[in-house]
Design a protein around this motif. Structure first.
Motif, PDB file in Angstrom:
ATOM      1  N   ARG A  34       3.179  -3.750   8.256  1.00 42.36           N
ATOM      2  CA  ARG A  34       4.544  -3.507   8.559  1.00 42.36           C
ATOM      3  C   ARG A  34       4.909  -2.422   7.683  1.00 42.36           C
ATOM      4  N   ILE A  35       5.347  -1.299   8.640  1.00 40.01           N
ATOM      5  CA  ILE A  35       5.852  -0.026   7.842  1.00 40.01           C
ATOM      6  C   ILE A  35       7.069  -0.467   7.067  1.00 40.01           C
ATOM      7  N   VAL A  36       6.980  -0.093   5.724  1.00 46.28           N
ATOM      8  CA  VAL A  36       8.201  -0.126   4.881  1.00 46.28           C
ATOM      9  C   VAL A  36       9.062   1.148   4.890  1.00 46.28           C
ATOM     10  N   ASP A  37       8.297   2.266   4.874  1.00 50.25           N
ATOM     11  CA  ASP A  37       8.985   3.520   4.457  1.00 50.25           C
ATOM     12  C   ASP A  37       7.949   4.842   4.935  1.00 50.25           C
ATOM     13  N   LYS A  38       8.172   5.531   5.986  1.00 46.51           N
ATOM     14  CA  LYS A  38       7.450   6.443   6.406  1.00 46.51           C
ATOM     15  C   LYS A  38       7.826   7.825   6.141  1.00 46.51           C
ATOM     16  N   LEU A  65       0.928  -1.268   0.192  1.00 47.13           N
ATOM     17  CA  LEU A  65       0.148  -0.062   0.019  1.00 47.13           C
ATOM     18  C   LEU A  65       1.029   1.249   0.021  1.00 47.13           C
ATOM     19  N   TYR A  66       0.634   2.105  -0.907  1.00 49.29           N
ATOM     20  CA  TYR A  66       1.316   3.358  -1.187  1.00 49.29           C
ATOM     21  C   TYR A  66       0.406   4.719  -1.025  1.00 49.29           C
ATOM     22  N   ASN A  67       0.628   5.607   0.050  1.00 45.76           N
ATOM     23  CA  ASN A  67      -0.087   6.818  -0.023  1.00 45.76           C
ATOM     24  C   ASN A  67       0.718   7.876   0.682  1.00 45.76           C
ATOM     25  N   SER A  68       0.351   9.137   0.791  1.00 46.68           N
ATOM     26  CA  SER A  68       0.964  10.263   1.086  1.00 46.68           C
ATOM     27  C   SER A  68       2.007  10.176   2.465  1.00 46.68           C
ATOM     28  N   PHE A  69       1.658   9.167   3.258  1.00 48.74           N
ATOM     29  CA  PHE A  69       2.124   8.750   4.529  1.00 48.74           C
ATOM     30  C   PHE A  69       3.426   7.789   4.305  1.00 48.74           C
ATOM     31  N   GLY A  70       3.484   7.246   3.130  1.00 48.80           N
ATOM     32  CA  GLY A  70       4.524   6.324   2.845  1.00 48.80           C
ATOM     33  C   GLY A  70       4.085   4.944   2.519  1.00 48.80           C
ATOM     34  N   MET A  71       4.876   4.043   2.727  1.00 48.91           N
ATOM     35  CA  MET A  71       4.350   2.447   2.319  1.00 48.91           C
ATOM     36  C   MET A  71       4.280   1.558   3.503  1.00 48.91           C
ATOM     37  N   GLN A  72       3.312   0.676   3.368  1.00 47.95           N
ATOM     38  CA  GLN A  72       3.020  -0.474   4.085  1.00 47.95           C
ATOM     39  C   GLN A  72       2.924  -1.630   3.328  1.00 47.95           C
ATOM     40  N   LEU A  73       3.612  -2.868   3.955  1.00 47.61           N
ATOM     41  CA  LEU A  73       3.337  -4.044   3.473  1.00 47.61           C
ATOM     42  C   LEU A  73       2.438  -4.800   4.353  1.00 47.61           C
ATOM     43  N   VAL A  74       1.361  -5.536   3.601  1.00 46.50           N
ATOM     44  CA  VAL A  74       0.448  -6.315   4.310  1.00 46.50           C
ATOM     45  C   VAL A  74       0.261  -7.468   3.568  1.00 46.50           C
ATOM     46  N   SER A  75       0.461  -8.504   4.739  1.00 45.90           N
ATOM     47  CA  SER A  75       0.513  -9.930   4.220  1.00 45.90           C
ATOM     48  C   SER A  75      -0.965 -10.573   4.586  1.00 45.90           C
ATOM     49  N   LYS A  81       3.715  13.580   1.431  1.00 44.77           N
ATOM     50  CA  LYS A  81       3.815  13.754  -0.089  1.00 44.77           C
ATOM     51  C   LYS A  81       2.557  14.302  -0.717  1.00 44.77           C
ATOM     52  N   THR A  82       2.711  15.450  -1.410  1.00 45.48           N
ATOM     53  CA  THR A  82       1.532  16.274  -1.885  1.00 45.48           C
ATOM     54  C   THR A  82       1.284  15.536  -3.349  1.00 45.48           C
ATOM     55  N   VAL A  83       0.069  15.761  -4.009  1.00 48.42           N
ATOM     56  CA  VAL A  83      -0.258  15.253  -5.331  1.00 48.42           C
ATOM     57  C   VAL A  83       0.752  15.988  -6.464  1.00 48.42           C
ATOM     58  N   ARG A  84       1.428  17.214  -6.095  1.00 48.54           N
ATOM     59  CA  ARG A  84       2.064  17.775  -7.104  1.00 48.54           C
ATOM     60  C   ARG A  84       3.534  16.888  -7.036  1.00 48.54           C
ATOM     61  N   GLU A  85       4.023  16.186  -6.011  1.00 44.98           N
ATOM     62  CA  GLU A  85       5.135  15.485  -6.033  1.00 44.98           C
ATOM     63  C   GLU A  85       4.882  14.242  -6.702  1.00 44.98           C
ATOM     64  N   THR A  86       3.836  13.880  -7.139  1.00 41.58           N
ATOM     65  CA  THR A  86       3.678  12.587  -7.705  1.00 41.58           C
ATOM     66  C   THR A  86       3.878  12.617  -9.322  1.00 41.58           C
ATOM     67  N   ASP A  87       3.908  11.534  -9.929  1.00 40.33           N
ATOM     68  CA  ASP A  87       3.790  11.552 -11.368  1.00 40.33           C
ATOM     69  C   ASP A  87       2.415  12.129 -11.864  1.00 40.33           C
ATOM     70  N   VAL A  88       1.129  11.753 -11.300  1.00 42.67           N
ATOM     71  CA  VAL A  88       0.106  12.223 -11.783  1.00 42.67           C
ATOM     72  C   VAL A  88       0.000  13.548 -11.542  1.00 42.67           C
ATOM     73  N   GLY A  89       0.377  14.120 -10.351  1.00 44.35           N
ATOM     74  CA  GLY A  89       0.569  15.772 -10.144  1.00 44.35           C
ATOM     75  C   GLY A  89       1.454  16.330 -11.223  1.00 44.35           C
ATOM     76  N   GLN A  90       2.586  15.878 -11.597  1.00 46.41           N
ATOM     77  CA  GLN A  90       3.342  16.509 -12.704  1.00 46.41           C
ATOM     78  C   GLN A  90       2.420  16.615 -14.199  1.00 46.41           C
ATOM     79  N   ARG A  91       1.940  15.479 -14.201  1.00 43.15           N
ATOM     80  CA  ARG A  91       1.010  15.538 -15.384  1.00 43.15           C
ATOM     81  C   ARG A  91       0.047  16.486 -15.235  1.00 43.15           C
ATOM     82  N   LEU A  92      -0.624  16.716 -14.483  1.00 38.23           N
ATOM     83  CA  LEU A  92      -1.543  17.781 -14.002  1.00 38.23           C
ATOM     84  C   LEU A  92      -1.217  19.060 -14.289  1.00 38.23           C
ATOM     85  N   ALA A  93       0.070  19.238 -13.643  1.00 35.74           N
ATOM     86  CA  ALA A  93       0.941  20.669 -13.753  1.00 35.74           C
ATOM     87  C   ALA A  93       1.182  20.906 -15.329  1.00 35.74           C
TER      88      ALA A  93
END
Length: 523
Positions: A478-482, A446-456, A487-499
């Motif tokens: 388990r937390i992978v990367d916090k 799972l990946y969102n603005s808070f970071g990554m979590q791995l769910v088993s 992260k804002t939408v602007r910093e994502t690949d989708v945000g760059q395309r929107l910009a």
């Protein structure tokens, strides 16, 4: 997101007015009517589907939809009807894509694997491809019941009744298509010395009088020494009957409308690798040598390695499918498509050779061993991960490698997080066949603005167990990367395309206001 049959009901219940109490009778009537029509289960499923659609924004499928269970066609239908998604092709996906592109060697592998795991229904029932030519040929040419190594692995949990005569037919078909496969692959290997796959040429190493085969200079007894279609003087030549069978089967694969609908979806939504929000996703590996340098491969007289190699492989896969009506002229691409399945420099295979012949014909398990590419031994190495991320133009300090292909044996202490979380292996045994090995029913990253979590996830046992014990929702996170800062939408690949779209629109507006862009007046 709302299913058409229940859209009105769901809208009414979603926007339930708690202030106007005089509507309670109306809402009760809706629920009672659904129950009286015996549609309660369907409504609950519809609600669950809506929640699923709204919660998940984008899905990444890191390969191997095919050959991991009985209904890959239904999985693809579901994916086609659902979320925004992308697919990083797995080796089994590419095998089916190669078969649909006209590769006879890929097709033979597809049929052999389906026969081996008693899953021929996917070919005949799901895709409408007749296997009668193979069945007739196998009964005619292999009349003796000497097929023990080719017996299908029957699923003991299946509700479908299987008869002994059916097992016998499947084993003979498996035996016949296996020999055809080895002949077709032998022709490819001989056409391409740059593949360096001479060790896989074993039909000419058979001693028919002694019932033995020589592998790496050592002689082994054969489990089955029955080869009615092999000419010892020209062992890789197809008989006229085998040629006819291959041509008839190939027509089926090239003309199956539903198969091509699914394969085109794989091509439209898929790729060998994907760069997404600073992360690199791929199914197998980036082939490397033991000294941690990128492995080279010669394709059409030119050397490739690293990112350039995967780009060239993907280009070949696409051209192979686009030129599928070209017949033997398409071998220029299709030979390399098959190479993705079992070539040592393939990013999808990642081993020194595939020991299919040895597993079928030789008892000694030492001959079955396949040496993995150095990538799999070194992917815990942070320096290697950083080198790969840099090769693909990603920031090694921010990026991760998301890897599939090799099931993580968590019940034996293996960790899906490698290189201090820099590399994440998300194959945890989603396929039921692997759950006994992994001890899990797969991972979801799972990946969102808070970071990554791995769910088993825990294996699904039964509907009753899921309802009584809520076993279907038991999972471990388990937390992978916090992220230190969300992260804002602007910093994502989708945000760059929107910009970029915003900039384009602003430029158009500026041109309009300056008079450089004249408004069209409709007549």
């Amino acid at each position: 997101a709302l299913p058409p049959d229940y859209a009105y009901i769901i809208e009414e219940l979603l926007f339930k007015d708690t202030i106007m109490s005089n509507k309670e009778h109306y809402y009760d009537k809706i629920i009672n009517t659904v129950i009286s029509l015996n549609r309660g289960k369907q409504l609950i499923a519809a609600f669950a589907h809506v929640i699923q659609r709204l919660v998940v924004d984008h899905i990444h499928v890191v390969g191997d939809i095919y050959d991991r269970g009985p209904y890959p066609d239904k999985i693809i239908d579901t994916l086609m009807d659902g979320h925004e998604l992308d697919i990083q092709w797995g080796n089994h996906d590419v095998l089916w894509m190669g078969a649909a592109s006209g590769s006879a060697a890929c097709m033979a592998n597809v049929i052999r694997i389906s026969a081996r795991y008693d899953n021929l229904e996917i070919i005949e029932d799901a895709y409408g491809i007749s296997l009668r030519p193979l069945m007739t040929f196998s009964e005619m040419v292999y009349p003796e019941d000497r097929y023990e190594p080719f017996l299908p692995k029957v699923n003991p949990d299946s509700d479908d009744e299987i008869y002994q005569e059916e097992i016998r037919q499947i084993a003979k078909m498996n035996q016949a298509i296996s020999i055809i496969q080895f002949k077709l692959e032998g022709a490819i290997i001989k056409r391409h010395p740059e593949f360096e796959m001479e060790a896989s040429l074993l039909l000419d190493k058979i001693n028919h009088d002694e019932g033995t085969v020589t592998i790496d200079g050592k002689v082994y007894p054969l489990r089955c020494d029955y080869f009615p279609t092999i000419d010892p003087n020209d062992p890789y030549a197809l008989t006229e009957e085998e040629k006819l069978v291959v041509n008839r089967l190939m027509e089926g694969f090239l003309n199956s409308e539903r198969l091509h609908k699914h394969v085109q979806f794989l091509y439209n939504k898929g790729s060998l690798y994907l760069k997404y929000n600073d992360n690199l996703l791929f199914h197998g590996c980036v082939p490397i040598n033991d000294d941690l340098t990128f492995m080279e491969m010669i394709i059409h007289n030119k050397k490739y390695k690293g990112k350039a190699l995967l780009d060239e492989y993907e280009d070949i896969l696409r051209k192979g499918y686009l030129n599928r009506e070209a017949g033997s002229d398409n071998n220029r691409y299709l030979d390399y498509v098959w190479y993705q399945w079992e070539g040592k420099a393939s990013s999808l295979f990642g081993k020194d050779k595939m020991t299919t012949f040895e597993r079928l014909y030789v008892e000694d398990k030492a001959t079955h061993f396949e040496h993995k590419n150095a990538y799999y031994k070194q992917r815990h190495n942070i320096e290697l991960c950083n080198m790969i991320l840099t090769e693909f133009g990603l920031d090694p300090y921010k990026g991760h490698i998301i890897n599939g292909h090799t099931p993580v044996k968590e019940n034996r202490g293996e960790n899906p997080l490698k290189a201090n979380g820099k590399l994440i292996v998300i194959d945890g045994g989603f396929s039921k066949a692997y759950q006994a090995t992994t001890g899990l029913a797969g991972y979801t990253l799972l990946y969102n603005s808070f970071g990554m979590q791995l769910v088993s996830h825990q294996p699904f046992t039964s509907v009753k167990d899921a309802l009584v014990n809520e076993s279907d929702i038991v999972s471990t996170r388990r937390i992978v990367d916090k992220e230190l800062e969300r992260k804002t939408v602007r910093e994502t690949d989708v945000g760059q395309r929107l910009a970029e779209q915003v900039n384009d629109l602003q430029a158009l507006l500026a041109a309009y206001y300056d008079g450089r862009l004249v408004e069209k007046v409709s007549k």
